[in-house]
Enzyme design. Sequence first.
Site, mmCIF file in Angstrom:
data_model
loop_
_atom_site.group_PDB
_atom_site.id
_atom_site.type_symbol
_atom_site.label_atom_id
_atom_site.label_comp_id
_atom_site.label_asym_id
_atom_site.label_seq_id
_atom_site.Cartn_x
_atom_site.Cartn_y
_atom_site.Cartn_z
ATOM 1 N N GLU A 106 36.063 32.411 56.647
ATOM 2 C CA GLU A 106 35.168 32.068 57.565
ATOM 3 C C GLU A 106 35.744 32.738 58.679
ATOM 4 O O GLU A 106 36.699 32.336 59.769
ATOM 5 C CB GLU A 106 35.332 30.484 57.981
ATOM 6 C CG GLU A 106 34.706 29.818 56.864
ATOM 7 C CD GLU A 106 34.153 28.626 57.192
ATOM 8 O OE1 GLU A 106 32.913 28.359 56.995
ATOM 9 O OE2 GLU A 106 34.470 27.638 58.220
ATOM 10 N N SER B 128 27.389 31.988 59.534
ATOM 11 C CA SER B 128 26.227 32.307 59.960
ATOM 12 C C SER B 128 25.363 32.618 58.727
ATOM 13 O O SER B 128 24.495 33.492 58.653
ATOM 14 C CB SER B 128 26.113 33.438 60.871
ATOM 15 O OG SER B 128 26.605 33.246 62.145
ATOM 16 N N GLU C 257 37.480 25.355 63.728
ATOM 17 C CA GLU C 257 37.326 24.431 64.993
ATOM 18 C C GLU C 257 38.411 23.396 64.817
ATOM 19 O O GLU C 257 38.857 22.917 66.175
ATOM 20 C CB GLU C 257 36.025 23.776 64.782
ATOM 21 C CG GLU C 257 34.948 24.801 64.996
ATOM 22 C CD GLU C 257 33.550 24.594 64.483
ATOM 23 O OE1 GLU C 257 33.169 23.517 64.127
ATOM 24 O OE2 GLU C 257 32.619 25.394 64.538
ATOM 25 N N LYS D 182 29.378 19.103 60.368
ATOM 26 C CA LYS D 182 30.299 19.129 61.932
ATOM 27 C C LYS D 182 29.979 17.803 62.563
ATOM 28 O O LYS D 182 29.587 16.752 61.778
ATOM 29 C CB LYS D 182 30.164 20.206 62.778
ATOM 30 C CG LYS D 182 30.191 21.676 61.914
ATOM 31 C CD LYS D 182 30.269 22.843 62.939
ATOM 32 C CE LYS D 182 30.294 24.069 62.069
ATOM 33 N NZ LYS D 182 30.408 25.144 62.781
ATOM 34 N N ASN E 252 28.551 21.748 55.983
ATOM 35 C CA ASN E 252 29.428 21.420 56.702
ATOM 36 C C ASN E 252 28.711 20.829 57.856
ATOM 37 O O ASN E 252 28.078 21.677 58.857
ATOM 38 C CB ASN E 252 30.443 22.243 57.209
ATOM 39 C CG ASN E 252 31.386 21.714 58.336
ATOM 40 O OD1 ASN E 252 31.207 20.602 58.681
ATOM 41 N ND2 ASN E 252 31.981 22.370 59.050
ATOM 42 N N GLY F 285 28.843 30.186 63.835
ATOM 43 C CA GLY F 285 27.758 29.297 64.734
ATOM 44 C C GLY F 285 27.005 30.723 65.528
ATOM 45 O O GLY F 285 26.544 30.458 66.831
HETATM 46 C C1 PEP Z 1 31.055 26.547 59.637
HETATM 47 O O1 PEP Z 1 31.462 25.960 60.681
HETATM 48 O O2 PEP Z 1 31.868 26.332 58.498
HETATM 49 C C2 PEP Z 1 30.015 27.343 59.606
HETATM 50 C C3 PEP Z 1 30.317 28.530 58.555
HETATM 51 O O3 PEP Z 1 29.193 27.515 60.608
HETATM 52 P P1 PEP Z 1 27.873 28.389 60.608
HETATM 53 O O4 PEP Z 1 27.171 28.300 59.205
HETATM 54 O O5 PEP Z 1 26.977 27.675 61.585
HETATM 55 O O6 PEP Z 1 28.296 29.662 60.971
#
Ligand code: PEP
Length: 254
Positions: A169, A214, A101, A14, A12, A175
């Site tokens: 998630e 993460s 988000e 973003k 993703n 993040g």
């Molecule tokens: C995400 O935004 O779906 C995500 C898992 O972000 P990150 O891997 O950066 O934590």
Amino acid sequence: MTPGIRPLVAGNWKMNGNTASLVEIATMDAGFTEALQEKIDMLVCVPATLLFQASQMVMNGNLRTGAQDCHAKASGAHTGDISAAMIYDAGGSAVIVGHSERRADHGEASQAVCEKAAAGLGEGLQTIVCIGETEEERKAGKTLDVLKEQLAGSLPDSWEKGELVVAYEPVWAIGTGLTPTADDVAEAHAFMRAELVNRYTEIGNGIRLLYGGSVKPGNARELMAVANVDGALVGGASLKAADLLGIAAAYLDI
Ligand code: PEP
């Protein structure tokens, strides 16, 4: 892992990336080797501005592309939005809906997420519905309650096309570099599996459950080996081909 379920590693991007970043898509496509293809599916959900070009780049490969949101309607007066049909038309085969988000930045509640999920599925897209608790909810011991409520509210009752995928998630892990323990992930995923089997009977056992938050090459092996974890949704580490491929490589020796 869930016996009989083919894992999915999904990126993703973003609101990151421009045309210069497409070189990463080419590198990911080239690095998605036959050995990896035998084990997993791979997908990158790019910004809408890059979807057409990214999709053209992988047309002969096995890496797939997708988008990060869609409107619930197929077309109409919805300035700034894109529909599932537009995603498909641009070459995408997947869409993420209900990312935390979007829930936070755009006030998307589970009912709206459910309508978007129905739209994605209706267009035949692989539709990844995100759920997860905030740090506050976790500290209050409400993780499973939140998952139950978000699953109930964000998923359509039935669908005829496409593929429903659920991504757990934890908001506090996105993040931040923080991850739940493998035991915590196992508990959440076992709970989600049971909820899905309860609601959808036999197909509930076949729904892919991704973990996101993460995930990095260094922790992917441990997280992806957890029972009922059928892949990863990866944010930051999906921006670089080497990192996303490093995560995918965890499957070569699980
Ligand atoms: C995400 O935004 O779906 C995500 C898992 O972000 P990150 O891997 O950066 O934590």
